[in-house]
Design an enzyme around this catalytic site. Structure first.
Site, PDB file in Angstrom:
ATOM      1  N   GLU A  10     -11.021  -0.372  10.795  1.00  0.00           N
ATOM      2  CA  GLU A  10     -11.621  -1.357   9.889  1.00  0.00           C
ATOM      3  C   GLU A  10     -11.408  -2.779  10.393  1.00  0.00           C
ATOM      4  OE1 GLU A  10      -9.746  -1.497   6.001  1.00  0.00           O
ATOM      5  OE2 GLU A  10      -7.739  -1.503   6.861  1.00  0.00           O
TER       6      GLU A  10
ATOM      7  N   MET B 246      -8.075   3.022   8.589  1.00  0.00           N
ATOM      8  CA  MET B 246      -7.417   1.817   8.085  1.00  0.00           C
ATOM      9  C   MET B 246      -6.698   1.098   9.226  1.00  0.00           C
ATOM     10  SD  MET B 246      -5.860   2.906   4.395  1.00  0.00           S
ATOM     11  CE  MET B 246      -6.694   2.333   2.908  1.00  0.00           C
ATOM     12  N   GLY B 247      -6.247  -0.110   8.954  1.00  0.00           N
ATOM     13  CA  GLY B 247      -5.525  -0.892   9.968  1.00  0.00           C
ATOM     14  C   GLY B 247      -6.190  -2.223  10.155  1.00  0.00           C
ATOM     15  N   ARG B 248      -5.726  -3.206   9.414  1.00  0.00           N
ATOM     16  CA  ARG B 248      -6.392  -4.493   9.393  1.00  0.00           C
ATOM     17  C   ARG B 248      -6.228  -5.237  10.717  1.00  0.00           C
ATOM     18  NH1 ARG B 248      -7.445  -7.326   4.816  1.00  0.00           N
ATOM     19  NH2 ARG B 248      -6.052  -5.971   3.647  1.00  0.00           N
TER      20      ARG B 248
ATOM     21  N   ASP C  78       0.731   1.084   8.624  1.00  0.00           N
ATOM     22  CA  ASP C  78       0.217   0.237   9.712  1.00  0.00           C
ATOM     23  C   ASP C  78       1.109   0.253  10.950  1.00  0.00           C
ATOM     24  OD1 ASP C  78      -2.004  -0.515   8.258  1.00  0.00           O
ATOM     25  OD2 ASP C  78      -0.986  -2.212   7.340  1.00  0.00           O
TER      26      ASP C  78
ATOM     27  N   GLN D 201      -6.553   8.810   3.115  1.00  0.00           N
ATOM     28  CA  GLN D 201      -5.810   9.045   4.356  1.00  0.00           C
ATOM     29  C   GLN D 201      -4.326   8.751   4.231  1.00  0.00           C
ATOM     30  OE1 GLN D 201      -6.991   5.843   7.549  1.00  0.00           O
ATOM     31  NE2 GLN D 201      -8.318   5.515   5.803  1.00  0.00           N
ATOM     32  N   ARG D 202      -3.943   7.792   3.386  1.00  0.00           N
ATOM     33  CA  ARG D 202      -2.533   7.407   3.360  1.00  0.00           C
ATOM     34  C   ARG D 202      -1.714   8.161   2.321  1.00  0.00           C
ATOM     35  NH1 ARG D 202      -3.499   1.196   1.239  1.00  0.00           N
ATOM     36  NH2 ARG D 202      -3.762   1.644  -0.971  1.00  0.00           N
TER      37      ARG D 202
ATOM     38  N   THR E 264       5.304   1.479   6.057  1.00  0.00           N
ATOM     39  CA  THR E 264       3.924   1.040   6.219  1.00  0.00           C
ATOM     40  C   THR E 264       3.166   2.001   7.118  1.00  0.00           C
ATOM     41  OG1 THR E 264       2.398  -0.622   7.049  1.00  0.00           O
ATOM     42  CG2 THR E 264       4.544  -0.603   8.070  1.00  0.00           C
TER      43      THR E 264
ATOM     44  N   GLY F 203       0.821  -1.209   0.000  1.00  0.00           N
ATOM     45  CA  GLY F 203       0.000   0.000   0.000  1.00  0.00           C
ATOM     46  C   GLY F 203       0.849   1.251   0.000  1.00  0.00           C
TER      47      GLY F 203
END
Lengths: 409, 409
Positions: A240, A183-185, A138, A295-296, A136, A12
């Site tokens: 998310e 976001m953030g799985r 994340d 957002q990213r 990342t 991503g």
């Protein structure tokens, strides 16, 4: 060791992954050991497909423009290299182009790929150095204090929450609750980052739902009601990746494209689920927002600290490789003293590939709906300063490579 | 005419509606004819509920801070004044507090309210002046070249589309299509504004779906495919107001809260609908984003031109009222010559209340999926310059009124 180098981006995109590419490219161009400076188009896919372009033919201005352009200008991919045939093909292509240095900017999967290519090269006796450059949003890579891309995504998303939070504050008599999906799985780093927007009890966000905390519907409803009773509104940030106590995501996407290329469940709908829950069971009107990939990529509001660190890890990867280092990822090491300072270190690619940095449980408040002051101390230094984009007629101007592709082997 | 004034904000917040409030308040404080400067909390609801606070007790810094704070700091509402009893109550409250000047910042409904209060005051023989200050991101008010709030929403949303567009450009091998939902219930002004992000054929957005163009599913699919064939990706901006040829919204929200306080259908889901259509019928993976209220509150990236004009129309409303004008809205009048210049004018509140400015059909390209150069010429001047927010620890700092409420009558 003399030879060509190749740089690639994977996974991503972020607001500052191009700053890392800029660091790699500018540093590589400055070393006589590195003869050709190439890019793989769309990450490792570009190597497998022989789509490699020559960065020496790009202007200095274009390369410098990487620092103020979001997303992955070299192209990215989510292709997971698995088969031995793929690895053999990669090394064949590298050998054909006398590529001796490989700089891979990405997350866990990219570190794994870089590591395995380096091991195969060693087996074959091909002189070769692979370096990983962390990236990342994340923020879940092990062995680094934080990941380039994270500071910018939380600076921007926290600002969105502040601004949309004022909307709810103004118009709560009709739009009483607002739900914003982060976001953030697997980890709550991004959702947690929006806490920085909150400086007092009036400020949004009022509730943060993290993947680390099993969703307790009744406690959540009570929390929302407590805000309605006091400040007459509630702004909720939902990751998310928020899950029910049974481990299922609170809302999983259905349909033909419900899984991504790695077989991960594609998420979405967490915000709609919370909105519907609030309307149905708390009985007030709710709105929702899904900033998704916006957002990213917010270079217009990216963290200057983050951008500079992204550039730094890119440069350091080249500096180390030229000195003989291989099989390592450049890490960020925070000084234990204040004010905030950050230096670089090195970690084994294999260890990074198999590691994961979880959001510390002790940074979650006892009720599970917010984060502690320790998180603020960790995250605030990462969002300081703003990148100034190049402007043209009232909007940013981003660079784009001309992409002079190498002809077939 | 000596007496107190009251200022109120109404309808959906914008990034710069507070700049208009700042213009009204600073100008009102400078006139000896205006003795007290009050605010109605949450628009006309604050008048009906007797929730009025004294702006003279707020600091100069707080009032100046309105220029760099998004949304409606006085509070807003969507309450539609309809009954004679409501109007009588409003005028009773004004009379009780010797309020002689009423500045209402809002859209059509607010202009209607201000007009009717002024007419009732005239019937009663109560000396009173009502002035409208235009505000709407929808840009659909008649008699003004454009509306404060519009320049900022399109500058920000166009930037989002540029940035997310680069994400799709980088990772099109998995996320091939991206759909971004723009606000705008009846008119395509906001969705059209994202066209400014597109400077060449590679740039997003590639397709814009406007409420003015009945959605032609087959033509749309063919258009998307043409982009997939050439640049391998497609970024689509869809207005929430996009309708099928039968006049129904392409996706209407269901449930208990499907209508807002005015009985308008609550929209949402246009982006999901387009995403699903692309996945099901064009057979490529699509993502979607719904910036929702985030888009209209982006003071961190607001248009300086828009902010200055918002401030100007606020000031001019007071200047005119003190001179004896009433029953008018301040308008923006663009000079026919270049470079762009804008002066203010006046329009009858009743005429504005009943008017609507449609998106010109001739600014839509023949295929219905984009806008013409004439739109660029119209819109580009409105997004020039950036508001510089006050910063604190890496995030903006917004003002908030202390709200010293008047005691009961």
């Amino acid at each position: 060791m003399k030879g060509n180098c190749i740089v690639a981006q994977s996974g991503g995109p972020t607001a500052v992954i191009n700053a890392s590419a800029c660091g790699v490219i500018q540093e590589a161009l400055a070393h006589s050991e590195i003869t050709g400076v190439y890019a793989a188009h769309n990450g490792i896919l570009g190597v497998l497909n022989g789509e490699i372009f020559d960065l020496r033919q790009e202007s200095r201005k274009t390369i410098e423009g990487l620092k103020t352009s979001p997303s992955a200008a070299l192209g990215s991919c989510r292709y997971k290299v698995k088969s031995d045939a793929d690895y053999a093909k990669i090394l064949d292509v590298f050998t054909a182009h006398d590529i001796r240095y490989f700089f891979y900017i990405g997350g866990n999967d990219s570190m794994d790929t870089a590591d395995k290519v380096a091991r195969l090269a060693a087996q074959r006796g091909y002189e070769f150095r692979a370096m990983g450059v962390p990236k990342t949003i994340d923020n879940d890579l092990a062995f680094t204090d934080h990941c380039p891309g994270y500071g910018s995504v939380i600076k921007y998303l926290a600002t969105m929450v502040m601004e949309a939070g004022r909307d709810t504050e103004a118009i709560y008599t009709t739009d009483t609750v607002n739900v914003i999906e982060a976001m953030g799985r697997n980890a709550g780093w991004i959702a947690a980052g929006t806490a920085l927007a909150r400086r007092n009890n009036e400020d949004a966000p009022h509730v943060i739902l993290l993947p680390e905390v099993p969703f307790d519907k009744e406690a959540f409803k009570a929390k929302v009601r407590s805000y309605l009773d006091t400040i007459h509104r509630c702004v909720i940030v939902v990751s998310e990746g928020t899950k029910n106590p049974d481990g299922a995501y609170i809302s999983e996407q259905k349909g033909d494209f419900a899984r991504d290329a790695f077989g991960h469940t594609q998420l979405g709908g967490a915000a709609q689920y919370i909105k519907s829950l609030v309307e149905t069971e708390v009985k007030v009107k709710a709105r929702f927002a899904i900033p998704s990939t916006i957002q990213r990529n917010g270079i217009h509001w990216a963290s200057l600290t983050d951008s500079r660190e992204a550039y730094l890890v890119g440069r350091q990867a080249v500096i180390h490789a030229v000195k003989g280092v291989s099989g390592k990822m450049v890490t960020l090491e925070r000084s234990p003293h204040r004010p905030y300072r950050c230096a670089t270190g090195l970690a084994d690619l294999a260890q990074v590939a198999n590691g994961e940095k979880y959001f510390p449980k002790e940074w979650i408040t006892p009720d599970g709906f917010f984060v502690t002051r320790d998180f603020f101390d960790y995250a605030l230094p990462l969002i300081q300063g703003e990148v100034k984009p190049v402007m043209k007629e009232g909007l940013p101007e981003f660079m784009r490579f001309e992409k002079h592709f190498l002809q077939g082997e």
